[in-house]
Write a protein that holds these residues in place. Structure first.
Motif, PDB file in Angstrom:
ATOM      1  N   SER A  30       0.807  -1.209   0.000  1.00 51.66           N
ATOM      2  CA  SER A  30       0.000   0.000   0.000  1.00 51.66           C
ATOM      3  C   SER A  30       0.842   1.262   0.000  1.00 51.66           C
ATOM      4  O   SER A  30       0.343   2.343  -0.298  1.00 51.66           O
ATOM      5  CB  SER A  30      -0.954   0.012   1.197  1.00 51.66           C
ATOM      6  OG  SER A  30      -0.213  -0.030   2.398  1.00 51.66           O
ATOM      7  N   SER A  31       2.131   1.175   0.310  1.00 51.96           N
ATOM      8  CA  SER A  31       2.988   2.354   0.335  1.00 51.96           C
ATOM      9  C   SER A  31       3.736   2.567  -0.970  1.00 51.96           C
ATOM     10  O   SER A  31       4.562   3.466  -1.063  1.00 51.96           O
ATOM     11  CB  SER A  31       3.987   2.254   1.487  1.00 51.96           C
ATOM     12  OG  SER A  31       4.858   1.172   1.294  1.00 51.96           O
ATOM     13  N   TYR A  32       3.457   1.753  -1.968  1.00 53.67           N
ATOM     14  CA  TYR A  32       4.136   1.856  -3.251  1.00 53.67           C
ATOM     15  C   TYR A  32       3.230   2.467  -4.318  1.00 53.67           C
ATOM     16  O   TYR A  32       2.043   2.150  -4.408  1.00 53.67           O
ATOM     17  CB  TYR A  32       4.586   0.474  -3.731  1.00 53.67           C
ATOM     18  CG  TYR A  32       5.798  -0.061  -3.025  1.00 53.67           C
ATOM     19  CD1 TYR A  32       5.677  -0.665  -1.791  1.00 53.67           C
ATOM     20  CD2 TYR A  32       7.050   0.050  -3.592  1.00 53.67           C
ATOM     21  CE1 TYR A  32       6.784  -1.154  -1.127  1.00 53.67           C
ATOM     22  CE2 TYR A  32       8.173  -0.443  -2.944  1.00 53.67           C
ATOM     23  CZ  TYR A  32       8.028  -1.045  -1.711  1.00 53.67           C
ATOM     24  OH  TYR A  32       9.133  -1.511  -1.070  1.00 53.67           O
ATOM     25  N   ARG A  99       7.255   1.424  -7.265  1.00 45.43           N
ATOM     26  CA  ARG A  99       8.342   2.207  -6.683  1.00 45.43           C
ATOM     27  C   ARG A  99       7.759   2.991  -5.517  1.00 45.43           C
ATOM     28  O   ARG A  99       6.540   3.170  -5.410  1.00 45.43           O
ATOM     29  CB  ARG A  99       8.945   3.190  -7.688  1.00 45.43           C
ATOM     30  CG  ARG A  99       8.004   4.322  -8.078  1.00 45.43           C
ATOM     31  CD  ARG A  99       8.639   5.228  -9.149  1.00 45.43           C
ATOM     32  NE  ARG A  99       9.912   5.773  -8.798  1.00 45.43           N
ATOM     33  CZ  ARG A  99      10.083   6.886  -8.089  1.00 45.43           C
ATOM     34  NH1 ARG A  99       9.025   7.558  -7.662  1.00 45.43           N
ATOM     35  NH2 ARG A  99      11.305   7.316  -7.816  1.00 45.43           N
ATOM     36  N   ARG A 100       8.625   3.454  -4.644  1.00 47.01           N
ATOM     37  CA  ARG A 100       8.186   4.349  -3.573  1.00 47.01           C
ATOM     38  C   ARG A 100       8.164   5.777  -4.124  1.00 47.01           C
ATOM     39  O   ARG A 100       8.835   6.097  -5.084  1.00 47.01           O
ATOM     40  CB  ARG A 100       9.125   4.252  -2.378  1.00 47.01           C
ATOM     41  CG  ARG A 100       9.050   2.929  -1.656  1.00 47.01           C
ATOM     42  CD  ARG A 100       9.816   2.981  -0.335  1.00 47.01           C
ATOM     43  NE  ARG A 100       9.811   1.714   0.358  1.00 47.01           N
ATOM     44  CZ  ARG A 100       8.861   1.346   1.202  1.00 47.01           C
ATOM     45  NH1 ARG A 100       7.824   2.129   1.406  1.00 47.01           N
ATOM     46  NH2 ARG A 100       8.930   0.185   1.812  1.00 47.01           N
ATOM     47  N   GLY A 101       7.369   6.613  -3.492  1.00 51.67           N
ATOM     48  CA  GLY A 101       7.366   8.018  -3.874  1.00 51.67           C
ATOM     49  C   GLY A 101       6.205   8.359  -4.777  1.00 51.67           C
ATOM     50  O   GLY A 101       5.049   8.106  -4.420  1.00 51.67           O
ATOM     51  N   VAL A 102       6.495   8.936  -5.924  1.00 49.32           N
ATOM     52  CA  VAL A 102       5.462   9.397  -6.840  1.00 49.32           C
ATOM     53  C   VAL A 102       5.587   8.689  -8.187  1.00 49.32           C
ATOM     54  O   VAL A 102       6.614   8.068  -8.477  1.00 49.32           O
ATOM     55  CB  VAL A 102       5.532  10.927  -7.040  1.00 49.32           C
ATOM     56  CG1 VAL A 102       5.295  11.645  -5.716  1.00 49.32           C
ATOM     57  CG2 VAL A 102       6.871  11.341  -7.632  1.00 49.32           C
ATOM     58  N   GLU A 109      13.202   4.131 -13.280  1.00 48.83           N
ATOM     59  CA  GLU A 109      12.993   4.635 -11.916  1.00 48.83           C
ATOM     60  C   GLU A 109      12.111   3.705 -11.084  1.00 48.83           C
ATOM     61  O   GLU A 109      11.797   4.031  -9.940  1.00 48.83           O
ATOM     62  CB  GLU A 109      12.384   6.040 -11.978  1.00 48.83           C
ATOM     63  CG  GLU A 109      13.304   7.040 -12.684  1.00 48.83           C
ATOM     64  CD  GLU A 109      12.926   8.471 -12.417  1.00 48.83           C
ATOM     65  OE1 GLU A 109      13.047   8.907 -11.259  1.00 48.83           O
ATOM     66  OE2 GLU A 109      12.490   9.146 -13.375  1.00 48.83           O
ATOM     67  N   TYR A 110      11.728   2.571 -11.647  1.00 51.37           N
ATOM     68  CA  TYR A 110      10.901   1.609 -10.921  1.00 51.37           C
ATOM     69  C   TYR A 110      11.767   0.456 -10.460  1.00 51.37           C
ATOM     70  O   TYR A 110      12.623  -0.040 -11.185  1.00 51.37           O
ATOM     71  CB  TYR A 110       9.744   1.133 -11.801  1.00 51.37           C
ATOM     72  CG  TYR A 110       8.713   2.211 -11.963  1.00 51.37           C
ATOM     73  CD1 TYR A 110       8.922   3.283 -12.836  1.00 51.37           C
ATOM     74  CD2 TYR A 110       7.531   2.201 -11.221  1.00 51.37           C
ATOM     75  CE1 TYR A 110       7.994   4.298 -12.962  1.00 51.37           C
ATOM     76  CE2 TYR A 110       6.596   3.218 -11.336  1.00 51.37           C
ATOM     77  CZ  TYR A 110       6.841   4.262 -12.212  1.00 51.37           C
ATOM     78  OH  TYR A 110       5.928   5.270 -12.326  1.00 51.37           O
TER      79      TYR A 110
END
Length: 123
Positions: A30-32, A99-102, A109-110
């Protein structure tokens, strides 16, 4: 670690629909941020759609806006890509990535990738 498995690809006539699923393992899914990319023969991998992890914000490439919808169900650790009004130019291998973030448009970047699922749209 996050492991991703895509499903739902197949052969469809132009104008038809498919729904792709990306099932993830890992308690922190859920944080990705999760995105769908596609790669056609001889072409670079391109971002199709992405979805944020907390605000569920979405991003689409121009060619699929109004036709594709990305959604996620964190309780099921699954992200979906509903594809309507499919066109032959949508034919590609579709990958989900995390990935984390946006959401980022560049595939490098993944950090995590699925194995891909083939989508073929015939005219």
């Amino acid at each position: 670690q996050v492991q991703l498995v895509e499903s739902g690809g197949g052969l469809v006539l132009a104008g038809g629909s498919l729904r792709l699923s990306c099932a993830a393992s890992g308690r922190t899914f859920s944080s990705y941020v999760v995105a769908w990319f596609r790669q056609a023969p001889g072409k670079e991998r391109e971002l199709v759609a992405g979805i944020g992890w907390n605000d569920f914000s979405t991003h689409y490439t121009d060619s699929v806006k109004g036709r594709f919808t990305i959604s996620r169900d964190n309780a099921k650790n699954t992200v979906y890509l509903q594809m309507n009004s499919l066109k032959p130019e949508d034919t590609a291998v579709y990958y989900c990535a995390a990935r984390r973030g946006v959401v980022r448009e560049t595939s490098r970047e993944y950090d995590y990738w699925g194995q891909g699922t083939q989508v073929t749209v015939s005219s």
